[in-house]
Design a protein around this motif. Structure first.
Motif, PDB file in Angstrom:
ATOM      1  N   LEU A   1       0.826  -1.211   0.000  1.00 57.25           N
ATOM      2  CA  LEU A   1       0.000   0.000   0.000  1.00 57.25           C
ATOM      3  C   LEU A   1       0.859   1.259   0.000  1.00 57.25           C
ATOM      4  CD1 LEU A   1      -2.813  -1.025   2.519  1.00 57.25           C
ATOM      5  CD2 LEU A   1      -2.939  -0.940   0.018  1.00 57.25           C
ATOM      6  N   GLU A   2       1.966   1.224   0.722  1.00 53.30           N
ATOM      7  CA  GLU A   2       2.862   2.377   0.750  1.00 53.30           C
ATOM      8  C   GLU A   2       3.464   2.635  -0.637  1.00 53.30           C
ATOM      9  OE1 GLU A   2       6.242   4.088   3.810  1.00 53.30           O
ATOM     10  OE2 GLU A   2       6.245   1.952   3.349  1.00 53.30           O
ATOM     11  N   ILE A   3       3.881   1.572  -1.301  1.00 49.83           N
ATOM     12  CA  ILE A   3       4.437   1.712  -2.650  1.00 49.83           C
ATOM     13  C   ILE A   3       3.358   2.188  -3.622  1.00 49.83           C
ATOM     14  CG2 ILE A   3       5.400   0.428  -4.599  1.00 49.83           C
ATOM     15  CD1 ILE A   3       6.859  -1.333  -2.572  1.00 49.83           C
ATOM     16  N   ALA A   4       2.139   1.667  -3.483  1.00 50.72           N
ATOM     17  CA  ALA A   4       1.044   2.076  -4.361  1.00 50.72           C
ATOM     18  C   ALA A   4       0.747   3.563  -4.209  1.00 50.72           C
ATOM     19  CB  ALA A   4      -0.207   1.252  -4.051  1.00 50.72           C
ATOM     20  N   LEU A   5       0.663   4.033  -2.964  1.00 50.67           N
ATOM     21  CA  LEU A   5       0.402   5.451  -2.726  1.00 50.67           C
ATOM     22  C   LEU A   5       1.535   6.307  -3.267  1.00 50.67           C
ATOM     23  CD1 LEU A   5      -1.355   7.636  -1.472  1.00 50.67           C
ATOM     24  CD2 LEU A   5      -0.165   7.270   0.697  1.00 50.67           C
ATOM     25  N   ALA A   6       2.762   5.871  -3.048  1.00 57.74           N
ATOM     26  CA  ALA A   6       3.920   6.628  -3.547  1.00 57.74           C
ATOM     27  C   ALA A   6       3.904   6.690  -5.071  1.00 57.74           C
ATOM     28  CB  ALA A   6       5.215   5.984  -3.055  1.00 57.74           C
ATOM     29  N   CYS A   7       3.550   5.586  -5.713  1.00 65.47           N
ATOM     30  CA  CYS A   7       3.516   5.557  -7.179  1.00 65.47           C
ATOM     31  C   CYS A   7       2.442   6.497  -7.711  1.00 65.47           C
ATOM     32  CB  CYS A   7       3.261   4.128  -7.655  1.00 65.47           C
ATOM     33  SG  CYS A   7       3.265   3.939  -9.456  1.00 65.47           S
ATOM     34  N   ALA A   8       1.252   6.462  -7.100  1.00 63.60           N
ATOM     35  CA  ALA A   8       0.150   7.315  -7.554  1.00 63.60           C
ATOM     36  C   ALA A   8       0.491   8.785  -7.386  1.00 63.60           C
ATOM     37  CB  ALA A   8      -1.122   6.973  -6.789  1.00 63.60           C
ATOM     38  N   VAL A   9       1.034   9.132  -6.217  1.00 62.22           N
ATOM     39  CA  VAL A   9       1.388  10.532  -5.959  1.00 62.22           C
ATOM     40  C   VAL A   9       2.533  10.965  -6.866  1.00 62.22           C
ATOM     41  CG1 VAL A   9       2.331  12.120  -4.237  1.00 62.22           C
ATOM     42  CG2 VAL A   9       0.540  10.495  -3.598  1.00 62.22           C
ATOM     43  N   LEU A  10       3.533  10.101  -7.021  1.00 65.32           N
ATOM     44  CA  LEU A  10       4.708  10.447  -7.828  1.00 65.32           C
ATOM     45  C   LEU A  10       4.314  10.736  -9.281  1.00 65.32           C
ATOM     46  CD1 LEU A  10       7.821  10.675  -7.999  1.00 65.32           C
ATOM     47  CD2 LEU A  10       7.856   8.245  -8.603  1.00 65.32           C
ATOM     48  N   CYS A  11       3.512   9.865  -9.869  1.00 63.54           N
ATOM     49  CA  CYS A  11       3.132  10.045 -11.282  1.00 63.54           C
ATOM     50  C   CYS A  11       2.411  11.374 -11.491  1.00 63.54           C
ATOM     51  CB  CYS A  11       2.247   8.888 -11.736  1.00 63.54           C
ATOM     52  SG  CYS A  11       3.086   7.286 -11.851  1.00 63.54           S
ATOM     53  N   ASN A  12       1.406  11.651 -10.655  1.00 64.37           N
ATOM     54  CA  ASN A  12       0.632  12.874 -10.830  1.00 64.37           C
ATOM     55  C   ASN A  12       1.424  14.111 -10.451  1.00 64.37           C
ATOM     56  OD1 ASN A  12      -2.425  12.380 -11.543  1.00 64.37           O
ATOM     57  ND2 ASN A  12      -1.810  10.693 -10.208  1.00 64.37           N
ATOM     58  N   ALA A  13       2.254  14.007  -9.412  1.00 61.37           N
ATOM     59  CA  ALA A  13       3.037  15.168  -8.997  1.00 61.37           C
ATOM     60  C   ALA A  13       4.072  15.540 -10.051  1.00 61.37           C
ATOM     61  CB  ALA A  13       3.717  14.887  -7.655  1.00 61.37           C
ATOM     62  N   VAL A  14       4.770  14.547 -10.597  1.00 62.42           N
ATOM     63  CA  VAL A  14       5.765  14.830 -11.639  1.00 62.42           C
ATOM     64  C   VAL A  14       5.089  15.415 -12.873  1.00 62.42           C
ATOM     65  CG1 VAL A  14       7.426  13.774 -13.220  1.00 62.42           C
ATOM     66  CG2 VAL A  14       7.408  13.121 -10.816  1.00 62.42           C
ATOM     67  N   PHE A  15       3.908  14.882 -13.215  1.00 62.21           N
ATOM     68  CA  PHE A  15       3.168  15.424 -14.369  1.00 62.21           C
ATOM     69  C   PHE A  15       2.788  16.882 -14.129  1.00 62.21           C
ATOM     70  CE2 PHE A  15      -1.138  16.097 -16.246  1.00 62.21           C
ATOM     71  CZ  PHE A  15      -0.724  16.227 -17.562  1.00 62.21           C
ATOM     72  N   MET A  16       2.319  17.205 -12.923  1.00 63.25           N
ATOM     73  CA  MET A  16       1.920  18.582 -12.628  1.00 63.25           C
ATOM     74  C   MET A  16       3.136  19.510 -12.576  1.00 63.25           C
ATOM     75  SD  MET A  16      -1.112  17.916  -9.824  1.00 63.25           S
ATOM     76  CE  MET A  16      -1.509  19.659  -9.675  1.00 63.25           C
ATOM     77  N   VAL A  17       4.259  19.020 -12.074  1.00 66.42           N
ATOM     78  CA  VAL A  17       5.487  19.821 -12.088  1.00 66.42           C
ATOM     79  C   VAL A  17       5.890  20.128 -13.531  1.00 66.42           C
ATOM     80  CG1 VAL A  17       7.962  19.776 -11.611  1.00 66.42           C
ATOM     81  CG2 VAL A  17       6.346  19.056  -9.847  1.00 66.42           C
ATOM     82  N   ALA A  18       5.826  19.107 -14.379  1.00 66.61           N
ATOM     83  CA  ALA A  18       6.169  19.321 -15.794  1.00 66.61           C
ATOM     84  C   ALA A  18       5.240  20.339 -16.432  1.00 66.61           C
ATOM     85  CB  ALA A  18       6.101  17.987 -16.551  1.00 66.61           C
TER      86      ALA A  18
ATOM     87  N   TYR B   1       3.513   7.763 -20.538  1.00 69.29           N
ATOM     88  CA  TYR B   1       4.908   7.569 -20.144  1.00 69.29           C
ATOM     89  C   TYR B   1       5.195   8.065 -18.729  1.00 69.29           C
ATOM     90  CZ  TYR B   1       4.916  12.234 -22.336  1.00 69.29           C
ATOM     91  OH  TYR B   1       4.620  13.507 -22.722  1.00 69.29           O
ATOM     92  N   TYR B   2       4.333   8.899 -18.164  1.00 64.20           N
ATOM     93  CA  TYR B   2       4.506   9.269 -16.756  1.00 64.20           C
ATOM     94  C   TYR B   2       4.227   8.060 -15.858  1.00 64.20           C
ATOM     95  CZ  TYR B   2       4.995  14.212 -17.824  1.00 64.20           C
ATOM     96  OH  TYR B   2       5.451  15.421 -18.281  1.00 64.20           O
ATOM     97  N   LEU B   3       3.250   7.244 -16.256  1.00 64.25           N
ATOM     98  CA  LEU B   3       2.964   6.025 -15.508  1.00 64.25           C
ATOM     99  C   LEU B   3       4.150   5.066 -15.578  1.00 64.25           C
ATOM    100  CD1 LEU B   3      -0.738   5.429 -16.651  1.00 64.25           C
ATOM    101  CD2 LEU B   3       0.062   6.498 -14.533  1.00 64.25           C
ATOM    102  N   GLY B   4       4.703   4.903 -16.798  1.00 60.59           N
ATOM    103  CA  GLY B   4       5.869   4.032 -16.937  1.00 60.59           C
ATOM    104  C   GLY B   4       7.058   4.545 -16.158  1.00 60.59           C
ATOM    105  N   GLY B   5       7.266   5.851 -16.192  1.00 60.95           N
ATOM    106  CA  GLY B   5       8.384   6.428 -15.430  1.00 60.95           C
ATOM    107  C   GLY B   5       8.209   6.257 -13.940  1.00 60.95           C
ATOM    108  N   GLY B   6       6.985   6.455 -13.443  1.00 57.06           N
ATOM    109  CA  GLY B   6       6.730   6.272 -12.013  1.00 57.06           C
ATOM    110  C   GLY B   6       6.935   4.826 -11.588  1.00 57.06           C
TER     111      GLY B   6
END
Length: 402
Positions: free
Chosen positions: A22-39, A366-371
């Motif tokens: 669950l911790e990895i899942a939450l980190a992956c979900a947040v990471l993908c969307n956060a990196v996309f929004m930063v971009a 590709y943000y999903l793949g990168g995350g």
């Protein structure tokens, strides 16, 4: 590597294993969307704009008497134009990315519902040169076409001609020439006499993605609506010219409220919120990844401590250090894979929610793949230390009792 013993061990410790997933899942979900929004924040902050940004300064003037505004604007423009270092000066209602945006909906057919709120620029004589607009088709305004007096209802220009952005021309009349075409709003009509390279909207975040480069230019004689002066000079002289212009206007309009900025500062101020959001999201990503890595390290270290006798037995019957290391790395890879798969589903769901409620764009695949790749790599790096300690357990541990 035999998988069944690993799965049996994870099933035995299913609660901590589930927490890591669950911790990895939450980190992956947040990471993908956060990196996309930063971009997206970075892309928005670097959005191209077809004006001379490096040579343009903007002075906002407030507090002018509306009845005398026409004379005041004409006098101010003439005085600023006579200053050394000034290439040209013009009055405008609001510069691109300015704080007091003026919008209106326009359509290419009568009675058609506008799809985009377009930025409305009311420009005085010479503003094309002051801004550094790039004419792609047609011509600029003639002296006779500049509207005089007050605006029409809904802040619409009393002129009958208009310049449009290239993006609008392609959107309204795909595959056709925009010259001679008409745009409509309420009961009013304007004829397109020129097409210019894309000028960014006054407030692109308000206009939305489709309206980012939706801008129309109407000619306007000096009036109370033209309460911003555009000064164009060489970039090297820009700061000095702005300072001298502020002093000149201070003498001409002692009761006015003046605010002068280079356009570079106007852009920086406008996108300051986006930059702050980007840094905040970067911090969230760093903290989330750090917490996830520490969780993996802590859990794996605990398991190594609990299994020292078991590891010693495996070493005693011939398991190599490399096999012990591969065992823990495989175990972590299985946990990471389960977490990443769940995280990708969550990331997609979060992006759909943001699209519906906050006008965020669809996240590319590709943000999903990168995350996913980042979480897999993080998991392998985090487990490496405890796995090496496990691989270093000597066979003699098999003979020890607690």
């Amino acid at each position: 590597m035999e998988i069944r013993p690993i799965l049996a061990s994870l099933h035995k410790h299913r609660v901590p294993a589930l927490l890591i997933v669950l911790e990895i899942a939450l980190a992956c979900a947040v990471l993908c969307n956060a990196v996309f929004m930063v971009a997206q924040c970075v892309i928005d902050g670097r959005a191209p704009n077809a004006i001379d940004e490096q040579g343009v300064s903007v002075i906002h003037i407030g507090g002018l008497d509306g009845r005398l505004a026409a004379d005041s604007v004409s006098r101010d423009v003439a005085a600023l134009r006579a200053m050394p270092g000034v290439k040209t000066v013009a009055a405008i209602n609001e510069p691109p990315l300015g704080p007091d945006a003026m919008f209106n909906g326009f359509a290419s057919k009568p009675n058609e519902e506008p799809q985009v709120n377009s930025s409305v620029y009311l420009i005085g004589k010479g503003a094309e040169q002051a801004l550094g607009l790039k004419l792609l088709q047609g011509r600029y305004f003639t002296d006779e076409e500049y509207a005089q007096g007050e605006l029409l209802p809904n802040h619409q220009s009393a002129s009958h001609v208009v310049l449009v952005n290239q993006s609008d021309a392609k959107r309204w009349w795909p595959g056709q020439s925009a010259l001679g075409q008409q745009i409509y709003s309420d009961i009013n009509t304007w004829t397109v006499i020129g097409v210019v390279a894309d000028v960014i909207a006054q407030d692109p975040s308000f206009a939305g993605v489709s309206g980012k480069y939706s801008s129309v230019f109407f000619p306007q004689r000096p009036s109370a609506e033209l309460n911003n002066y555009i000064l164009r000079s060489d970039p090297a002289d820009r700061d000095h010219v702005l300072q001298q212009a502020m002093q000149t206007l201070g003498k001409l309009e002692p009761g006015a409220v003046l605010e002068g900025k280079t356009f570079a500062d106007v852009r920086a101020d406008y996108f300051a919120g986006s930059r702050n959001l980007a840094w905040m999201l970067v911090l969230v990503c760093v903290v989330m990844l750090a917490v996830t890595a520490l969780g993996i390290v802590g859990l794996t270290s605990f398991w190594v401590g609990q299994r020292r006798k078991q590891i010693g037995i495996r070493r005693a019957v011939g398991a190599s250090c490399r096999q012990i290391l591969a065992y823990f790395q495989t175990e972590n890879f299985l946990l990471s894979t389960a977490g990443v798969l769940l995280g990708l589903v969550l990331a997609f769901a979060i992006n759909i929610y943001l699209m519906r409620h906050y006008e965020v764009s669809r996240m590319p695949w590709y943000y999903l793949g990168g995350g996913a790749a980042a979480l897999w790599l993080l998991g392998q790096l985090a487990v490496l230390g405890p796995a090496l300690r496990a691989a270093s357990v000597p066979p003699v541990e098999a003979t020890r009792t607690i």
